[in-house]
Scaffold this motif. Sequence first.
Motif, PDB file in Angstrom:
ATOM      1  N   LEU A  73      -2.938   4.872  -2.599  1.00  0.00           N
ATOM      2  CA  LEU A  73      -3.935   5.677  -1.891  1.00  0.00           C
ATOM      3  C   LEU A  73      -3.444   7.131  -1.876  1.00  0.00           C
ATOM      4  CD1 LEU A  73      -4.881   3.398   1.145  1.00  0.00           C
ATOM      5  CD2 LEU A  73      -6.099   3.688  -1.011  1.00  0.00           C
ATOM      6  N   GLU A  74      -4.267   7.963  -2.400  1.00  0.00           N
ATOM      7  CA  GLU A  74      -3.872   9.375  -2.494  1.00  0.00           C
ATOM      8  C   GLU A  74      -4.245  10.104  -1.208  1.00  0.00           C
ATOM      9  OE1 GLU A  74      -4.481  13.131  -5.588  1.00  0.00           O
ATOM     10  OE2 GLU A  74      -5.213  11.115  -6.072  1.00  0.00           O
ATOM     11  N   LEU A  92      -8.042   3.865   5.037  1.00  0.00           N
ATOM     12  CA  LEU A  92      -6.750   3.194   5.249  1.00  0.00           C
ATOM     13  C   LEU A  92      -6.931   1.856   5.976  1.00  0.00           C
ATOM     14  CD1 LEU A  92      -3.685   3.223   5.084  1.00  0.00           C
ATOM     15  CD2 LEU A  92      -3.635   4.526   7.229  1.00  0.00           C
ATOM     16  N   ILE A  93      -7.771   1.867   7.001  1.00  0.00           N
ATOM     17  CA  ILE A  93      -7.998   0.629   7.761  1.00  0.00           C
ATOM     18  C   ILE A  93      -8.592  -0.440   6.852  1.00  0.00           C
ATOM     19  CG2 ILE A  93      -9.381  -0.409   9.603  1.00  0.00           C
ATOM     20  CD1 ILE A  93      -9.114   2.244  11.123  1.00  0.00           C
ATOM     21  N   ILE A 104       0.879  -1.176   0.000  1.00  0.00           N
ATOM     22  CA  ILE A 104       0.000   0.000   0.000  1.00  0.00           C
ATOM     23  C   ILE A 104       0.917   1.227   0.000  1.00  0.00           C
ATOM     24  CG2 ILE A 104      -1.788   1.271   1.215  1.00  0.00           C
ATOM     25  CD1 ILE A 104      -2.653  -1.356   2.503  1.00  0.00           C
ATOM     26  N   VAL A 105       0.839   2.019  -1.050  1.00  0.00           N
ATOM     27  CA  VAL A 105       1.685   3.207  -1.186  1.00  0.00           C
ATOM     28  C   VAL A 105       0.808   4.452  -1.023  1.00  0.00           C
ATOM     29  CG1 VAL A 105       3.231   4.492  -2.702  1.00  0.00           C
ATOM     30  CG2 VAL A 105       3.250   1.989  -2.719  1.00  0.00           C
ATOM     31  N   LYS A 150      -0.160  12.446  -5.067  1.00  0.00           N
ATOM     32  CA  LYS A 150      -0.826  12.283  -6.360  1.00  0.00           C
ATOM     33  C   LYS A 150      -0.143  11.144  -7.082  1.00  0.00           C
ATOM     34  CE  LYS A 150      -2.561  16.915  -7.299  1.00  0.00           C
ATOM     35  NZ  LYS A 150      -2.516  18.044  -8.264  1.00  0.00           N
ATOM     36  N   ALA A 151      -0.905  10.268  -7.681  1.00  0.00           N
ATOM     37  CA  ALA A 151      -0.301   9.129  -8.367  1.00  0.00           C
ATOM     38  C   ALA A 151       0.642   9.583  -9.458  1.00  0.00           C
ATOM     39  CB  ALA A 151      -1.395   8.227  -8.955  1.00  0.00           C
TER      40      ALA A 151
END
Length: 376
Positions: free
Chosen positions: A66-67, A75-76, A38-39, A43-44
């Motif tokens: 995840l931006e 997130l959880i 998970i990064v 911004k992608a």
Amino acid sequence: GDAMGAALLEEEALVRADLTVLRRHLDERPPWSDPPFIVLTRKATALRKGLPHVHLTDMLGNVMFLERPLHGLTLISAVQSALTARRRQLQLRDHFIQQERAAAALAESEAWLRIAMEAGRFGAWEYAVESGELTASETCKANFGRAGDEPFSYADLVAAIHPEDRQRHAAAVQHAIENRASFDIEYRVIGPDGAPRWVQVRGRVVEPGTGSLRLVGVSQDVTERKTAEQQRELLLNELNHRVKNTLATVQSIAAQTARGASSLEEFRKAFEARLLAISKTHNLLTESEWQGAELHDILSDEAAAYRNGDGKARVRLEGEPVMLPAKTALVAGMVFHEMLTNAAKYGALSRPAGRVEVGWRVDRRANGGEVHLNWV
């Protein structure tokens, strides 16, 4: 490693880090292992601009971007999903390991079974009842006189069975099929050389899930055992016959000795001497497996007791080698014993200087041959 659940990374850490080690580690992972990443990025597109030499999706594989900023529940939820996926991967790994161990154990078991089958000279076979198809191992084919690379059908098997034993084979197989039972039968088979052999066949009915009836089992060449059993039976019959004859001979000797004895002591001595004469001839016959005994050996055993004080023989024997049949040898042994006993009591051997000369020749012109003996 396998203990890893999921990796949560920020884009800043990836920008500053040397990803060579991570890339090598991910390339070396087993096919089933695809750890989730998970990064967290602002911004992608910004992340891709910061690392133009790395295609993160291709390198990390199972990656989620995840931006930021993002809600905590998001997130959880993402972490829980990643951990669940990882648990399923580890479960799949454990399943693969169990399958590999089971396959290795099965291969080892089959190897030991093959060794045992070869050591015991067992041949395996399987017969499909409906189709009539027979599958046989090389050893099974050899038991029925066929080479391992030759075709071998059920008709070939039946044809190899001795004609007198085919009905027993058919009855045993039919009974097993009708009663869903096992069978164990021994019969003769005729090989290509025409020589009969004995084969033991064991089998049982198997009904797979398909419902098609099958017979499976083993075969074994038991010729040596059957030959030994037949020889043992012959020996027992022969022994029984000889024991009866010996007892009849002993009974006759006892009666004859009793008629000529004037006292119990005289009977005992004469009876023991005559039994000893029979025993000597029996020993000679045992050495030749009751094929016969040499005339010279029979006479020599009886004459051994008659020597001078200096050890010189008082009975001289001379003649060509003659093998007497067992029955004739027993009679000859008793006759020579009686003749030497009479010579010791009343004839030449009753005097210190007395001698006995025994010679013989064979007249082969007579029917079956005749032995002419001279007693002087």
